[in-house]
Enzyme design. Sequence first.
Site, mmCIF file in Angstrom:
data_model
loop_
_atom_site.group_PDB
_atom_site.id
_atom_site.type_symbol
_atom_site.label_atom_id
_atom_site.label_comp_id
_atom_site.label_asym_id
_atom_site.label_seq_id
_atom_site.Cartn_x
_atom_site.Cartn_y
_atom_site.Cartn_z
ATOM 1 N N SER A 1 1.162 -1.547 0.281
ATOM 2 C CA SER A 1 0.004 0.144 0.332
ATOM 3 C C SER A 1 0.631 1.505 -0.343
ATOM 4 C CB SER A 1 -1.092 0.121 0.751
ATOM 5 O OG SER A 1 -2.152 0.487 0.987
ATOM 6 N N ASP B 1 -9.165 -4.704 -5.375
ATOM 7 C CA ASP B 1 -8.519 -3.827 -4.490
ATOM 8 C C ASP B 1 -8.993 -2.277 -5.587
ATOM 9 O OD1 ASP B 1 -7.013 -1.298 -3.747
ATOM 10 O OD2 ASP B 1 -5.607 -2.567 -3.536
ATOM 11 N N HIS C 1 -7.790 -5.342 -1.621
ATOM 12 C CA HIS C 1 -6.177 -4.589 -0.579
ATOM 13 C C HIS C 1 -5.322 -5.261 0.742
ATOM 14 C CE1 HIS C 1 -4.277 -1.218 -1.424
ATOM 15 N NE2 HIS C 1 -4.301 -0.964 0.014
#
Length: 321
Positions: A165, A264, A296
Amino acid sequence: MASTTKEVLTDLSPIIKVYTDGTVERLFGSPHVPPSPEDPTTGVSSKDTIISPTVSARLYLPKLTHPTQKLPILVYYHGGGFCVESAFSFFDHRFMNLLSAESVALVVSVEYRLAPEHPLPAAYEDSWDALKWVCSHVLDQTHFEKDQWITNHADFNRVFIGGDSAGGNIVHNIAMRAGSESLPGNVKILGAILSHPYFWGSNPIGNEPKEDIEQHTVYRLWLFVYPSAPGGIDSPLINPLADGAPSLAGLGCSKIIVCLSEKDLLTARGLVYAEKVKKSGWKGEVQVVEIDGEDHCFHLFDPQTEKAKNLIKRLASFISH
């Protein structure tokens, strides 16, 4: 009577809230856990170290087959939108133990400063400093006390950087910097892991929202963590595909793996990023892994599922081959 209800200045639920009195409430994350001399599940040892006044790290050493064994070294940057989570949190600690064991790699998981108390570029600077600190262990003379795990076991021909991320975003930006600035001892980055990287921009790609994009949390989060970003949401730091962004041919590593999940919101942009790297004239090797039916960073929240185990195996083989 005076009201004791605090006024919200910025509401980025379910991630973070900031109040007018300056209080910061982090809504997302997992509790901090201590390092362990030997993790009961994986046999990996971990310990914490201070790199500089602003940067610390947790180091992970897998079980060795012989006392002088040299291992690949992975410098890892945690996720959390640059404003939540930690290298010392339960999610990250559990994942690092599993990845260190599976890849038989020495891991340095970096604790960088978080926004809004420390807006970007603080996290980028801390992340670069941590990588420089690791690489400095190849030098004969250093101004700091070397870490024995790194001195004894790191193979500096096999240096990797990785992150998920926001950490995946950091990895891209560190690799770009390594393409134009040399690291101590002229150490080279062999590979980079970009897991569910946080990239965004003003022109929607794929399934990104087309309406009121400035109101979307992913958009607002960037301006929250880096209010002075040159170019705003199209700063090359968050949008490497932006007009005028430096050429991706400048990435300073030999191979890249981009890991994405079908559900995601960041995946479409991640796929375009990987394609652009391939077409940029960059001389390295690009691998893309797309996991069906997952969202995600799913592997951090439940690393015991088959798909999470397969992803960890894939990352391990990227590091060990």
